[in-house]
Design a protein around this motif. Structure first.
Motif, PDB file in Angstrom:
ATOM      1  N   VAL A  63       0.844  -1.195   0.000  1.00 51.69           N
ATOM      2  CA  VAL A  63       0.000   0.000   0.000  1.00 51.69           C
ATOM      3  C   VAL A  63       0.875   1.239   0.000  1.00 51.69           C
ATOM      4  O   VAL A  63       2.071   1.168   0.261  1.00 51.69           O
ATOM      5  N   LYS A  64       0.248   2.388  -0.295  1.00 54.38           N
ATOM      6  CA  LYS A  64       0.997   3.643  -0.295  1.00 54.38           C
ATOM      7  C   LYS A  64       0.239   4.695   0.520  1.00 54.38           C
ATOM      8  O   LYS A  64      -0.947   4.521   0.823  1.00 54.38           O
ATOM      9  N   GLU A  65       0.914   5.768   0.864  1.00 57.93           N
ATOM     10  CA  GLU A  65       0.289   6.844   1.629  1.00 57.93           C
ATOM     11  C   GLU A  65      -0.936   7.352   0.884  1.00 57.93           C
ATOM     12  O   GLU A  65      -0.922   7.518  -0.324  1.00 57.93           O
ATOM     13  N   GLY A  66      -2.015   7.568   1.637  1.00 59.99           N
ATOM     14  CA  GLY A  66      -3.254   8.073   1.050  1.00 59.99           C
ATOM     15  C   GLY A  66      -4.255   6.992   0.689  1.00 59.99           C
ATOM     16  O   GLY A  66      -5.423   7.295   0.456  1.00 59.99           O
ATOM     17  N   ASP A  67      -3.838   5.717   0.610  1.00 61.03           N
ATOM     18  CA  ASP A  67      -4.760   4.626   0.302  1.00 61.03           C
ATOM     19  C   ASP A  67      -5.791   4.464   1.415  1.00 61.03           C
ATOM     20  O   ASP A  67      -5.502   4.702   2.584  1.00 61.03           O
ATOM     21  N   THR A  68      -6.995   4.047   1.046  1.00 61.52           N
ATOM     22  CA  THR A  68      -8.014   3.650   2.017  1.00 61.52           C
ATOM     23  C   THR A  68      -7.983   2.136   2.075  1.00 61.52           C
ATOM     24  O   THR A  68      -8.110   1.475   1.045  1.00 61.52           O
ATOM     25  N   VAL A  69      -7.789   1.598   3.270  1.00 63.13           N
ATOM     26  CA  VAL A  69      -7.608   0.159   3.419  1.00 63.13           C
ATOM     27  C   VAL A  69      -8.669  -0.440   4.337  1.00 63.13           C
ATOM     28  O   VAL A  69      -9.279   0.257   5.139  1.00 63.13           O
ATOM     29  N   LEU A  70      -8.861  -1.729   4.188  1.00 62.94           N
ATOM     30  CA  LEU A  70      -9.782  -2.493   5.029  1.00 62.94           C
ATOM     31  C   LEU A  70      -8.942  -3.275   6.032  1.00 62.94           C
ATOM     32  O   LEU A  70      -7.987  -3.945   5.657  1.00 62.94           O
ATOM     33  N   LEU A  71      -9.284  -3.157   7.302  1.00 60.61           N
ATOM     34  CA  LEU A  71      -8.497  -3.757   8.382  1.00 60.61           C
ATOM     35  C   LEU A  71      -9.235  -4.924   9.030  1.00 60.61           C
ATOM     36  O   LEU A  71     -10.467  -4.966   9.009  1.00 60.61           O
ATOM     37  N   PRO A  72      -8.488  -5.839   9.654  1.00 59.28           N
ATOM     38  CA  PRO A  72      -9.148  -6.901  10.414  1.00 59.28           C
ATOM     39  C   PRO A  72      -9.809  -6.312  11.655  1.00 59.28           C
ATOM     40  O   PRO A  72      -9.473  -5.202  12.090  1.00 59.28           O
ATOM     41  N   GLU A  73     -10.740  -7.054  12.226  1.00 55.65           N
ATOM     42  CA  GLU A  73     -11.463  -6.567  13.406  1.00 55.65           C
ATOM     43  C   GLU A  73     -10.521  -6.339  14.593  1.00 55.65           C
ATOM     44  O   GLU A  73     -10.681  -5.401  15.352  1.00 55.65           O
ATOM     45  N   TYR A  74      -9.537  -7.218  14.743  1.00 52.32           N
ATOM     46  CA  TYR A  74      -8.590  -7.098  15.849  1.00 52.32           C
ATOM     47  C   TYR A  74      -7.173  -7.015  15.300  1.00 52.32           C
ATOM     48  O   TYR A  74      -6.903  -7.475  14.198  1.00 52.32           O
ATOM     49  N   GLY A  75      -6.275  -6.460  16.087  1.00 48.89           N
ATOM     50  CA  GLY A  75      -4.875  -6.419  15.685  1.00 48.89           C
ATOM     51  C   GLY A  75      -4.347  -4.999  15.643  1.00 48.89           C
ATOM     52  O   GLY A  75      -5.043  -4.033  15.943  1.00 48.89           O
ATOM     53  N   GLY A  76      -3.097  -4.882  15.277  1.00 44.83           N
ATOM     54  CA  GLY A  76      -2.457  -3.582  15.208  1.00 44.83           C
ATOM     55  C   GLY A  76      -2.001  -3.109  16.579  1.00 44.83           C
ATOM     56  O   GLY A  76      -2.397  -3.652  17.608  1.00 44.83           O
ATOM     57  N   THR A  77      -1.153  -2.119  16.565  1.00 43.19           N
ATOM     58  CA  THR A  77      -0.639  -1.516  17.791  1.00 43.19           C
ATOM     59  C   THR A  77      -1.073  -0.062  17.833  1.00 43.19           C
ATOM     60  O   THR A  77      -0.816   0.691  16.895  1.00 43.19           O
ATOM     61  N   GLN A  78      -1.739   0.330  18.908  1.00 45.77           N
ATOM     62  CA  GLN A  78      -2.217   1.705  19.050  1.00 45.77           C
ATOM     63  C   GLN A  78      -1.045   2.629  19.354  1.00 45.77           C
ATOM     64  O   GLN A  78      -0.197   2.324  20.191  1.00 45.77           O
ATOM     65  N   VAL A  79      -1.005   3.777  18.670  1.00 45.02           N
ATOM     66  CA  VAL A  79       0.038   4.782  18.862  1.00 45.02           C
ATOM     67  C   VAL A  79      -0.635   6.141  18.979  1.00 45.02           C
ATOM     68  O   VAL A  79      -1.489   6.478  18.155  1.00 45.02           O
ATOM     69  N   LYS A  80      -0.257   6.924  19.993  1.00 48.81           N
ATOM     70  CA  LYS A  80      -0.786   8.278  20.141  1.00 48.81           C
ATOM     71  C   LYS A  80       0.323   9.267  19.832  1.00 48.81           C
ATOM     72  O   LYS A  80       1.402   9.210  20.408  1.00 48.81           O
ATOM     73  N   LEU A  81       0.056  10.160  18.894  1.00 51.81           N
ATOM     74  CA  LEU A  81       0.987  11.235  18.551  1.00 51.81           C
ATOM     75  C   LEU A  81       0.250  12.546  18.758  1.00 51.81           C
ATOM     76  O   LEU A  81      -0.667  12.871  18.010  1.00 51.81           O
ATOM     77  N   GLY A  82       0.629  13.258  19.797  1.00 51.62           N
ATOM     78  CA  GLY A  82      -0.099  14.478  20.146  1.00 51.62           C
ATOM     79  C   GLY A  82      -1.491  14.103  20.597  1.00 51.62           C
ATOM     80  O   GLY A  82      -1.673  13.252  21.459  1.00 51.62           O
ATOM     81  N   ASP A  83      -2.507  14.713  19.985  1.00 47.80           N
ATOM     82  CA  ASP A  83      -3.890  14.400  20.355  1.00 47.80           C
ATOM     83  C   ASP A  83      -4.543  13.430  19.372  1.00 47.80           C
ATOM     84  O   ASP A  83      -5.715  13.126  19.494  1.00 47.80           O
TER      85      ASP A  83
END
Length: 92
Positions: A55-75
């Motif tokens: 994928v590339k920046e700007g793409d709209t993607v479909l994600l699995p229901e669970y997974g990934g790592t949450q990251v907070k940058l600023g607000d």
């Protein structure tokens, strides 16, 4: 604090789309859709050949229901996923 996060290897930084949202063609995007904010450089195979991220920046993607790592940058809240965990890209 960092202003921009560049993912490593085959990771993808995404920002989830707040539902409900529609594309310009009127397609209702599911809750598990997100916008790609940044991508890593990819990985290498056993021989050392580069394997780019699908994928590339700007793409709209479909994600699995669970997974990934949450990251907070600023607000803002983002999530990091491995390239192979992304289910697909959404197009108008």
């Amino acid at each position: 604090m960092a202003k921009r996060l560049i993912p490593t290897l085959n990771r993808v930084l995404i920002e989830k789309i707040v539902p409900p949202s529609k594309t310009t063609a009127g397609i209702l995007l599911p809750e598990s859709s997100a916008k790609v904010v940044a991508v890593g450089p990819g990985t290498k195979d056993k021989v050392g050949n580069a394997i780019p991220v699908a994928v590339k920046e700007g793409d709209t993607v479909l994600l699995p229901e669970y997974g990934g790592t949450q990251v907070k940058l600023g607000d803002k809240e983002f999530h990091l996923y491995r390239d192979e965990d992304i289910l697909g890209t959404l197009h108008d």
